[in-house]
Design a protein around this motif. Structure first.
Motif, PDB file in Angstrom:
ATOM      1  N   ILE A 128       0.731  -1.302  -0.090  1.00  7.02           N
ATOM      2  CA  ILE A 128       0.018  -0.130   0.105  1.00  7.02           C
ATOM      3  C   ILE A 128       0.678   1.215   0.061  1.00  7.02           C
ATOM      4  CG2 ILE A 128      -1.865   1.247   1.170  1.00  7.02           C
ATOM      5  CD1 ILE A 128      -2.817  -1.456   2.198  1.00  7.02           C
ATOM      6  N   GLN A 129       1.876   1.179   0.929  1.00  5.07           N
ATOM      7  CA  GLN A 129       2.866   2.396   0.946  1.00  5.07           C
ATOM      8  C   GLN A 129       3.524   2.516  -0.488  1.00  5.07           C
ATOM      9  OE1 GLN A 129       5.412   1.055   4.008  1.00  5.07           O
ATOM     10  NE2 GLN A 129       4.290   1.989   5.369  1.00  5.07           N
ATOM     11  N   ALA A 130       3.872   1.347  -1.317  1.00  4.06           N
ATOM     12  CA  ALA A 130       4.453   1.632  -2.686  1.00  4.06           C
ATOM     13  C   ALA A 130       3.302   2.285  -3.326  1.00  4.06           C
ATOM     14  CB  ALA A 130       4.942   0.309  -3.100  1.00  4.06           C
ATOM     15  N   VAL A 131       2.165   1.808  -3.501  1.00  2.00           N
ATOM     16  CA  VAL A 131       1.076   2.122  -4.302  1.00  2.00           C
ATOM     17  C   VAL A 131       0.875   3.677  -4.104  1.00  2.00           C
ATOM     18  CG1 VAL A 131      -1.209   1.997  -4.666  1.00  2.00           C
ATOM     19  CG2 VAL A 131       0.077   0.071  -4.506  1.00  2.00           C
ATOM     20  N   ARG A 132       0.769   4.353  -2.969  1.00  2.00           N
ATOM     21  CA  ARG A 132       0.679   5.519  -2.765  1.00  2.00           C
ATOM     22  C   ARG A 132       1.646   6.313  -2.979  1.00  2.00           C
ATOM     23  NH1 ARG A 132      -3.755   5.552  -0.929  1.00  2.00           N
ATOM     24  NH2 ARG A 132      -3.780   6.934  -2.735  1.00  2.00           N
ATOM     25  N   LYS A 133       2.988   6.084  -3.200  1.00  2.00           N
ATOM     26  CA  LYS A 133       4.056   6.811  -3.893  1.00  2.00           C
ATOM     27  C   LYS A 133       3.865   6.671  -5.583  1.00  2.00           C
ATOM     28  CE  LYS A 133       7.416   5.894  -0.340  1.00  2.00           C
ATOM     29  NZ  LYS A 133       8.540   5.040   0.108  1.00  2.00           N
ATOM     30  N   ARG A 137       3.257   9.965  -8.005  1.00  2.00           N
ATOM     31  CA  ARG A 137       3.825  10.232  -9.140  1.00  2.00           C
ATOM     32  C   ARG A 137       3.163  10.432 -10.376  1.00  2.00           C
ATOM     33  NH1 ARG A 137       7.345   6.222  -6.746  1.00  2.00           N
ATOM     34  NH2 ARG A 137       6.514   4.330  -8.006  1.00  2.00           N
ATOM     35  N   ALA A 138       2.014   9.825 -10.286  1.00  2.00           N
ATOM     36  CA  ALA A 138       0.833   9.948 -11.508  1.00  2.00           C
ATOM     37  C   ALA A 138       0.022  11.237 -11.400  1.00  2.00           C
ATOM     38  CB  ALA A 138       0.216   8.736 -11.601  1.00  2.00           C
ATOM     39  N   HIS A 139       0.300  11.998  -9.944  1.00  2.00           N
ATOM     40  CA  HIS A 139      -0.677  12.943  -9.716  1.00  2.00           C
ATOM     41  C   HIS A 139      -2.292  12.631  -9.867  1.00  2.00           C
ATOM     42  CE1 HIS A 139       2.856  15.411 -10.097  1.00  2.00           C
ATOM     43  NE2 HIS A 139       3.204  15.069 -11.254  1.00  2.00           N
ATOM     44  N   VAL A 140      -2.567  11.448  -9.275  1.00  2.00           N
ATOM     45  CA  VAL A 140      -3.857  10.952  -9.411  1.00  2.00           C
ATOM     46  C   VAL A 140      -4.115  10.514  -7.733  1.00  2.00           C
ATOM     47  CG1 VAL A 140      -5.270   9.091  -9.844  1.00  2.00           C
ATOM     48  CG2 VAL A 140      -3.935  10.014 -11.459  1.00  2.00           C
ATOM     49  N   LYS A 141      -5.580  11.114  -7.414  1.00  2.00           N
ATOM     50  CA  LYS A 141      -5.735  10.531  -6.052  1.00  2.00           C
ATOM     51  C   LYS A 141      -6.455   9.377  -5.864  1.00  2.00           C
ATOM     52  CE  LYS A 141      -8.614  12.703  -2.174  1.00  2.00           C
ATOM     53  NZ  LYS A 141      -9.515  13.752  -1.863  1.00  2.00           N
ATOM     54  N   PHE A 142      -5.520   8.399  -6.169  1.00  2.00           N
ATOM     55  CA  PHE A 142      -6.116   7.022  -6.470  1.00  2.00           C
ATOM     56  C   PHE A 142      -6.483   6.371  -4.853  1.00  2.00           C
ATOM     57  CE2 PHE A 142      -4.701   2.405  -7.028  1.00  2.00           C
ATOM     58  CZ  PHE A 142      -5.050   2.514  -8.380  1.00  2.00           C
ATOM     59  N   PHE A 143      -7.668   5.600  -5.184  1.00  2.00           N
ATOM     60  CA  PHE A 143      -8.402   5.175  -4.072  1.00  2.00           C
ATOM     61  C   PHE A 143      -7.849   3.634  -3.631  1.00  2.00           C
ATOM     62  CE2 PHE A 143     -11.841   3.326  -1.425  1.00  2.00           C
ATOM     63  CZ  PHE A 143     -12.301   4.353  -0.747  1.00  2.00           C
ATOM     64  N   VAL A 144      -7.202   3.233  -2.597  1.00  2.00           N
ATOM     65  CA  VAL A 144      -6.757   2.168  -2.307  1.00  2.00           C
ATOM     66  C   VAL A 144      -7.754   1.426  -1.341  1.00  2.00           C
ATOM     67  CG1 VAL A 144      -4.806   0.598  -1.162  1.00  2.00           C
ATOM     68  CG2 VAL A 144      -4.472   2.938  -2.707  1.00  2.00           C
ATOM     69  N   ASN A 145      -8.429   0.362  -1.676  1.00  2.00           N
ATOM     70  CA  ASN A 145      -9.222  -0.440  -0.862  1.00  2.00           C
ATOM     71  C   ASN A 145      -8.646  -1.600  -0.463  1.00  2.00           C
ATOM     72  OD1 ASN A 145     -12.091  -0.362   0.269  1.00  2.00           O
ATOM     73  ND2 ASN A 145     -12.759  -1.777  -1.368  1.00  2.00           N
ATOM     74  N   ARG A 168      -5.929  -5.211  11.664  1.00  2.00           N
ATOM     75  CA  ARG A 168      -5.310  -5.394  10.152  1.00  2.00           C
ATOM     76  C   ARG A 168      -6.065  -3.805   9.566  1.00  2.00           C
ATOM     77  NH1 ARG A 168      -4.363 -10.888   7.391  1.00  2.00           N
ATOM     78  NH2 ARG A 168      -3.844 -12.109   9.146  1.00  2.00           N
ATOM     79  N   ALA A 169      -7.107  -3.483   9.620  1.00  2.00           N
ATOM     80  CA  ALA A 169      -7.624  -2.429   9.203  1.00  2.00           C
ATOM     81  C   ALA A 169      -6.774  -1.373   9.522  1.00  2.00           C
ATOM     82  CB  ALA A 169      -9.387  -2.298   9.411  1.00  2.00           C
ATOM     83  N   THR A 170      -6.283  -1.396  10.668  1.00  2.00           N
ATOM     84  CA  THR A 170      -5.681  -0.005  11.343  1.00  2.00           C
ATOM     85  C   THR A 170      -4.333  -0.011  10.791  1.00  2.00           C
ATOM     86  OG1 THR A 170      -6.629  -0.209  13.532  1.00  2.00           O
ATOM     87  CG2 THR A 170      -4.428   0.957  13.572  1.00  2.00           C
ATOM     88  N   ILE A 171      -3.468  -1.237  10.783  1.00  2.00           N
ATOM     89  CA  ILE A 171      -2.296  -1.241   9.886  1.00  2.00           C
ATOM     90  C   ILE A 171      -2.415  -0.852   8.490  1.00  2.00           C
ATOM     91  CG2 ILE A 171      -0.576  -2.837   9.127  1.00  2.00           C
ATOM     92  CD1 ILE A 171      -1.104  -4.640  11.468  1.00  2.00           C
ATOM     93  N   ASP A 174      -2.834   2.891   8.363  1.00  2.00           N
ATOM     94  CA  ASP A 174      -1.793   3.673   8.704  1.00  2.00           C
ATOM     95  C   ASP A 174      -0.803   3.736   7.560  1.00  2.00           C
ATOM     96  OD1 ASP A 174      -2.694   4.242  11.122  1.00  2.00           O
ATOM     97  OD2 ASP A 174      -1.514   2.952  12.293  1.00  2.00           O
ATOM     98  N   ALA A 175      -0.907   2.594   6.642  1.00  2.00           N
ATOM     99  CA  ALA A 175      -0.136   2.509   5.455  1.00  2.00           C
ATOM    100  C   ALA A 175      -0.479   3.456   4.371  1.00  2.00           C
ATOM    101  CB  ALA A 175       0.159   1.015   5.053  1.00  2.00           C
ATOM    102  N   GLY A 176      -1.756   3.983   4.292  1.00  2.00           N
ATOM    103  CA  GLY A 176      -2.258   4.833   3.505  1.00  2.00           C
ATOM    104  C   GLY A 176      -3.491   4.185   2.659  1.00  2.00           C
ATOM    105  N   ALA A 177      -4.317   3.072   3.157  1.00  2.00           N
ATOM    106  CA  ALA A 177      -5.296   2.687   2.512  1.00  2.00           C
ATOM    107  C   ALA A 177      -6.761   4.042   2.776  1.00  2.00           C
ATOM    108  CB  ALA A 177      -5.942   1.536   3.227  1.00  2.00           C
TER     109      ALA A 177
END
Length: 270
Positions: A128-133, A137-145, A168-171, A174-177
């Protein structure tokens, strides 16, 4: 066709209500057009449906290139936001997952589902942290479910499932979900506890015993997904019709519940 920032922003807003964001998951461009034409506010894909439509089994078997191609075909024909079920991320490492996400953003996706399965939650958190980055970089407010598989895979005894899902949801939060998906949870009191215990919109899956949509809203649920349910119905009807046609060649079976060619053509986009 890359993801549109306005579409990504809209998808986030759809999780804030009022009401429930209901997603009858699509498995190809044609099903996506039908679903959009019926009033869906967004298109979510089903990984199982994508795989079956291309002759692969469900479960991380579909090649990434086929996923990207299918997402691009859907994004071309719909005007609503498109979010993609990416199973465990189409990569073993966080960097591989980030590259896969960059590819679906490039063809128009503004969100994803990504699951933990039976793996330690720290593995999904790193992805999730890698996806956020990658999204930044793509300048998109990408929704991570982030999908929590505690109920679906029965990872812990029943009495521990709420607490483990919240842990797990808290982890993942905190990672950016941006959202938390807990498939196979159906008990109203457990749904309410999870919904109020996470600082993110809760997504549940259409499942036997799940409360009605109006009741889910009262319990705090923000998103309801069909998963592979509609795909399985469609393939079940295909098998039923093909079996009957092979048996006696009669054409009456084509009349029950079928859309006519004109209606289908009217739903499609050149």
């Amino acid at each position: 066709m890359s993801a549109r920032p306005d579409s990504a922003e809209l998808f986030h807003q759809l999780h804030q209500g009022p009401g429930l964001l209901t997603l009858p998951n699509a498995w190809d461009a044609g099903s996506a057009r039908i679903i959009e034409s019926l009033g869906a506010k967004a298109i979510a894909t089903t990984s199982a449906g994508f795989a079956w439509a291309l002759g692969y089994p469900d479960g991380d078997a579909l090649p990434l290139s086929e996923l990207v191609r299918s997402v691009g075909l859907i994004a071309r024909v719909v005007s609503v936001p498109v979010t993609v079920d990416m199973e465990s991320g189409f990569g073993k490492t966080p960097d591989e997952v980030a590259e896969a996400v960059a590819q679906i953003i490039n063809v128009g996706a503004i969100g994803m589902n990504i699951e933990d399965g039976s793996n330690p939650p720290e593995q999904l958190a790193a992805k999730i942290q890698a996806v956020r980055k990658a999204a930044e970089r793509a300048h998109v407010k990408f929704f991570v479910n982030a999908r929590v598989d505690v109920y679906l895979r029965q990872l812990v005894p029943p009495a521990e499932r709420v607490a483990e899902s919240l842990r797990r949801a808290t982890i993942y939060r905190d990672a950016g979900a941006d959202g938390i998906f807990v498939p196979a949870i159906v008990a109203p009191d457990e749904i309410r506890t999870v919904a109020t215990g996470i600082d993110r919109p809760l997504n549940v899956l259409g499942w036997s015993g799940l409360p009605a949509a109006a009741d889910l809203v009262k319990l705090g649920v923000k998103r309801l997904s069909a998963g592979a349910g509609i795909t399985k119905v469609a393939y079940g009807k295909t098998a039923e019709a093909a079996k009957a046609f092979l048996a006696d060649g009669r054409s009456e079976i084509f009349n029950g519940g079928a859309l006519d060619s004109g209606a289908l053509n009217g739903m499609m986009k050149k």
